[in-house]
Every structure is written in C-alpha cells, then in structure tokens.
Design an enzyme around this catalytic site. Structure first.
Site, mmCIF file in Angstrom:
data_model
loop_
_atom_site.group_PDB
_atom_site.id
_atom_site.type_symbol
_atom_site.label_atom_id
_atom_site.label_comp_id
_atom_site.label_asym_id
_atom_site.label_seq_id
_atom_site.Cartn_x
_atom_site.Cartn_y
_atom_site.Cartn_z
ATOM 1 N N ASP A 1 0.862 -1.174 0.000
ATOM 2 C CA ASP A 1 0.000 0.000 0.000
ATOM 3 C C ASP A 1 0.910 1.238 0.000
ATOM 4 O OD1 ASP A 1 -2.326 1.682 0.500
ATOM 5 O OD2 ASP A 1 -1.558 1.828 2.562
ATOM 6 N N ASP B 1 -0.061 5.082 0.829
ATOM 7 C CA ASP B 1 -0.250 6.057 1.911
ATOM 8 C C ASP B 1 -0.414 5.381 3.265
ATOM 9 O OD1 ASP B 1 -0.237 7.918 -0.181
ATOM 10 O OD2 ASP B 1 -2.421 7.910 -0.336
ATOM 11 N N GLY C 1 -3.192 12.742 3.653
ATOM 12 C CA GLY C 1 -4.403 13.070 2.901
ATOM 13 C C GLY C 1 -4.156 12.962 1.405
ATOM 14 N N GLN D 1 -6.958 5.566 -4.919
ATOM 15 C CA GLN D 1 -6.864 7.034 -4.941
ATOM 16 C C GLN D 1 -8.222 7.619 -5.307
ATOM 17 O OE1 GLN D 1 -4.316 9.004 -3.984
ATOM 18 N NE2 GLN D 1 -3.141 7.204 -3.338
ATOM 19 N N CYS E 1 -16.475 -0.073 -8.981
ATOM 20 C CA CYS E 1 -15.541 -0.486 -10.035
ATOM 21 C C CYS E 1 -15.044 -1.904 -9.750
ATOM 22 C CB CYS E 1 -14.364 0.479 -10.088
ATOM 23 S SG CYS E 1 -13.323 0.355 -8.616
HETATM 24 MG MG LIG Z 1 -3.022 3.212 3.297
HETATM 25 ZN ZN LIG Z 2 -11.312 1.134 -9.357
#
Ligand SMILES: [Mg+2]
Ligand SMILES: [Zn+2]
Length: 176
Positions: A8, A10, A18, A51, A96
């Site tokens: 991952d 962030d 953020g 994102q 999605c």
């Molecule tokens: Mg994360």
């Molecule tokens: Zn997606």
C-alpha cells in the site's frame, strides 16, 4: 514463479498526509528504504493504492501519476525497483472492479509478471489491504503506521500486526 509483495502507498511506505497532489508532499517513513531493499532480494515489489481523490474530483489523474513517478524514481535512486504501480481512481460508489479489496490488480500481476499469489504478501494500514490478501490466498501484514492504529480493532485476531514497514519486511523474509 515469482513471489511479490504488494505495498500500500499512503500510511505504509509514506506518511498518510491526505490527498497528495504534488511530490513535495511525499514523506517517506525512515525505515521504508531498508525494508524494501530487504524485501526485493526475495520478492518483486508492487505498489497498489486506492486514490478515490481522483473520482471525487479533488485530484487529477496527472497529479497522482506525478506523485507516483516521484516515489518510484526516488526509490530507484536508492537501488529499489518497483515493478508496477496499480492505481484505482474510483470511489466506493463507482462500484468499479479494481478498488481494494477487489483482487483485480493482483490477478493482473499474476498474469503479466508470473506472480504466484499464494506465496505473496500484501502490506497495508487499512483492513481492505488485509482483505485483499485473503481474497487471493496471499498473506496480509497490517502496519500500525498511517491509519493502522485507528483501524486495528477491525482486523481479525489471527492477522499479523506489526508496528511499521521495517518489522513487516523482517516478518516476511525471516531476515534481519
Ligand atoms: Mg493506506
Ligand atoms: Zn477502481
């Protein structure tokens, strides 16, 4: 067949500050470089990141791409090779096929890079990262950096929880 670690972004390899629109906002954790160097001896490395800021209209795809290129480039200068960066730009409401914990990108890596998912790992600071691992028979490692501390109570009792990416890399490789 290759093994991989799906990282991952962030809260796992960089601080979760953020929505990041510019490389200047990227702050790597101190132990990220050493950890990824350790991991890449035995595993191919991928970044996989939701994102939703793109879908929300807060970020452009170009801004996210710019941040990701910066991260990959900086790691490269430290001798760390990221094979691919997978970005889901959608929000939850978009329903999605690629948003974590959906396994779409892991199957893409399996196909395109010959990854054996059963011998691979997902490292992240959100329950969806652990769910992602479970969804493909990989192993999940939950880190307490980023949002980890806030979400740790949602994680299954049997899950592997470590303080940060450094400990995750030791746990995965069995090497100091
Ligand atoms: Mg994360
Ligand atoms: Zn997606």
């Amino acid at each position: 067949m290759q093994k991989a670690v799906f990282l991952d972004r962030d809260g796992t390899i960089i601080e979760d500050n953020g929505y990041l629109s510019h490389p200047s906002q990227v702050v790597f954790f101190d132990d990220t470089f050493e950890a990824l160097r350790r991991l890449q001896k035995d595993f191919m490395l991928f970044i996989i990141t939701n994102q939703q800021g793109i879908g929300n209209g807060v970020l452009t795809p170009q801004e996210v791409e710019g941040v990701n290129l910066y991260i990959v480039d900086l790691l490269k200068k430290s001798g760390i090779h990221i094979t691919d960066v997978y970005v889901c730009p959608h929000t939850k409401d978009d329903r999605c096929i690629c948003r974590k914990p959906k396994p779409y990108f892991l199957h893409k890596a399996e196909r395109e890079h010959g990854i054996n998912l059963k011998h691979s790992f997902v490292v992240g600071d959100h329950p969806s990262d652990i769910e992602l691992a479970l969804n493909v028979g990989a192993r999940g490692i939950f880190v307490l950096t980023g949002h980890g501390r806030k979400h740790v109570w949602e994680i299954d009792d049997n899950a592997v929880v470590v303080p940060a990416i450094g400990e995750a890399s030791v746990r995965i490789t069995g090497k100091q």
